[in-house]
Design an enzyme around this catalytic site. Structure first.
Site, short mmCIF file in Angstrom:
data_model
loop_
_atom_site.label_atom_id
_atom_site.label_comp_id
_atom_site.label_asym_id
_atom_site.label_seq_id
_atom_site.Cartn_x
_atom_site.Cartn_y
_atom_site.Cartn_z
N ARG A 64 71.07 62.42 -1.05
CA ARG A 64 69.98 62.67 -0.09
C ARG A 64 68.97 61.53 -0.16
O ARG A 64 68.44 61.06 0.84
CB ARG A 64 69.31 64.02 -0.35
CG ARG A 64 68.05 64.23 0.49
CD ARG A 64 67.56 65.68 0.59
NE ARG A 64 67.75 66.44 -0.62
CZ ARG A 64 67.02 66.31 -1.73
NH1 ARG A 64 66.02 65.46 -1.78
NH2 ARG A 64 67.27 67.05 -2.79
N LYS A 213 74.00 58.20 21.57
CA LYS A 213 74.22 57.64 22.90
C LYS A 213 74.83 56.23 22.80
O LYS A 213 75.90 56.09 22.26
CB LYS A 213 72.91 57.68 23.69
CG LYS A 213 72.15 59.02 23.56
CD LYS A 213 72.89 60.20 24.16
CE LYS A 213 72.28 61.54 23.76
NZ LYS A 213 70.86 61.72 24.00
#
Ligand SMILES: *Cc1c(COP(=O)(O)O)cnc(C)c1O
Length: 396
Positions: A64, A213
């Protein structure tokens, strides 16, 4: 085998400061495995890392906080945007919501009224509960931005070109004014990518992306990125990323790096076709209005050209009625009819019933998001085929 403390660093270095964008896309400093010479960043499928020497904590400790594959991606996007530090998140919204956590209860935000629907939802339904309030303004109008400032205003959030009507914000003007008042500036750079627009160079503090995207580019990975130039801001974002824990996994980090290497080649081809499509649509009798910053009559074209190197690949057009729009969406054979954009395949979306369905109808119409409006994300198919397909879809 090389021991971990003696990596073969010979060929590994940051790209030259004056290297061109296309070169940085391929040679970003981590493109070769320093231990084996492998020609791609290894996927370090590990959540934790051995402490060889307890007195000298390792560079990587727990995934993490840091994983070498994710870090390669984070350095990659920082290099492309011209920042000092990048961060990879589980989605574009994870990146955007983390950036808003730089604010505190009682703060006020000025945000463009054309903001991405997910960001609108975050600001109006979640951050309001944290006592962070937002004023939405027409950011094409600098006076409107200035008039929205309150004593507790702390940040300005931009998105240009905006979605789906591709309105243009003057980034340097807004940022220059914001700096005079000590406001943090953030921008959603998803539509342009660093290939077309590098907002840190215009003074923006935090650049955000839905890497889902154009950066990913293949409709196969959900990811978000953030980049900053200022080192202390970078430390604050690092603390937030580690504290919130909304990091991108190592497999998706690798997949995103894989997609980003072809960003220039894809963006060039996408844009060339988008220009052709916008021109063709603007001459079509069934099309009432076309929105594309590269069209000569686009009201924000001059500002856009000052701050960007290209017009992008999203073209919105109004077929005049919901009836015709639905007919077009039922007839097209090339684009997938879907939410999202920026992929190798063309994607046709219908804002009134998809991205902006939650917006009250009057507000939607006021912003030009009519029942006839469609948004075409131009893919890498042959433009002749894309046009022929739309021709048959728009025919009586
Ligand atoms: C898709 C998108 C987002 C949200 O990104 P996710 O990866 O879907 O969370 C944010 N801003 C813009 C402009 C987008 O198109």
């Amino acid at each position: 085998m090389t021991s971990p403390e003696e990596p073969k660093r010979g060929r590994l270095h940051k790209p030259e400061a004056n290297a061109k964008f296309a070169t940085k896309l391929i040679h970003f400093g981590r493109e070769i495995c320093e231990h084996t010479g492998a020609a791609s960043v290894p996927i370090y499928q590990a959540s934790t890392f051995h402490h060889f020497d307890l007195d000298n904590p390792p560079e990587y400790d727990y995934a993490r906080s840091g994983n070498p594959t994710r870090q390669a991606l984070e350095e990659y996007i920082a290099t492309l945007e011209g920042g000092t530090r990048g961060f990879a998140f589980a989605s574009g919204m994870a990146a955007i919501s983390t950036a808003f956590m730089l604010l505190s209860s009682g703060d006020h935000v000025i945000c463009t009224e054309d903001v991405y629907g997910g960001t609108y939802r975050l600001l109006t339904t979640i951050l309001t509960r944290m006592n962070i309030e937002t004023t939405f303004v027409d950011m094409t109008n600098l006076d409107a931005v200035k008039a929205a400032r309150k004593p507790n205003t702390k940040a300005v959030f931009m998105e240009t070109p905006s979605n789906p009507t591709l309105r243009i914000t003057d980034v340097a003007a807004v940022t220059g004014w914001a700096k005079e008042h000590g406001l943090l500036t953030m921008i959603d750079n998803t539509f342009m990518t660093p290939y077309h627009q590098r907002p840190l160079e215009l003074g923006v503090d935090v650049v955000l992306h839905s890497a889902t995207k154009f950066l990913g580019g293949h409709s196969d990975v959900l990811a978000g990125l953030a980049v900053v130039a200022d080192k202390s801001l970078g430390m604050r974002l690092k603390q937030l990323q580690n504290g919130l824990g909304n990091v991108l996994g190592q497999q998706d980090s690798w997949l995103l790096i894989r997609g980003m290497k072809t960003l220039k080649a894809r963006m060039e081809a996408h844009e060339q076709s988008a220009r052709r499509l916008a021109q063709w649509l603007s001459e079509h009798p069934a099309v009432a209005q076309v929105y594309y910053p590269g069209l000569p009559d686009h009201p924000g074209r001059a500002i856009h050209e000052r701050q960007s190197l290209g017009y992008g690949a999203v073209v919105s057009f109004d077929a005049g009625s919901g009836e015709l729009a639905k007919r077009v969406m039922g007839r097209v054979r090339l684009p997938i009819v879907a939410v999202s954009l920026g992929a190798v395949e063309s994607i046709l979306s219908y804002p009134a019933m998809m991205s902006h369905a939650a917006m009250p109808r009057e507000v939607r119409l006021e912003r030009g998001i009519t029942d006839g409006l469609m948004r075409y994300s131009v893919g890498l198919e042959d433009i002749e085929d894309i046009i022929a397909d739309l021709e048959q879809a728009l025919a009586d």
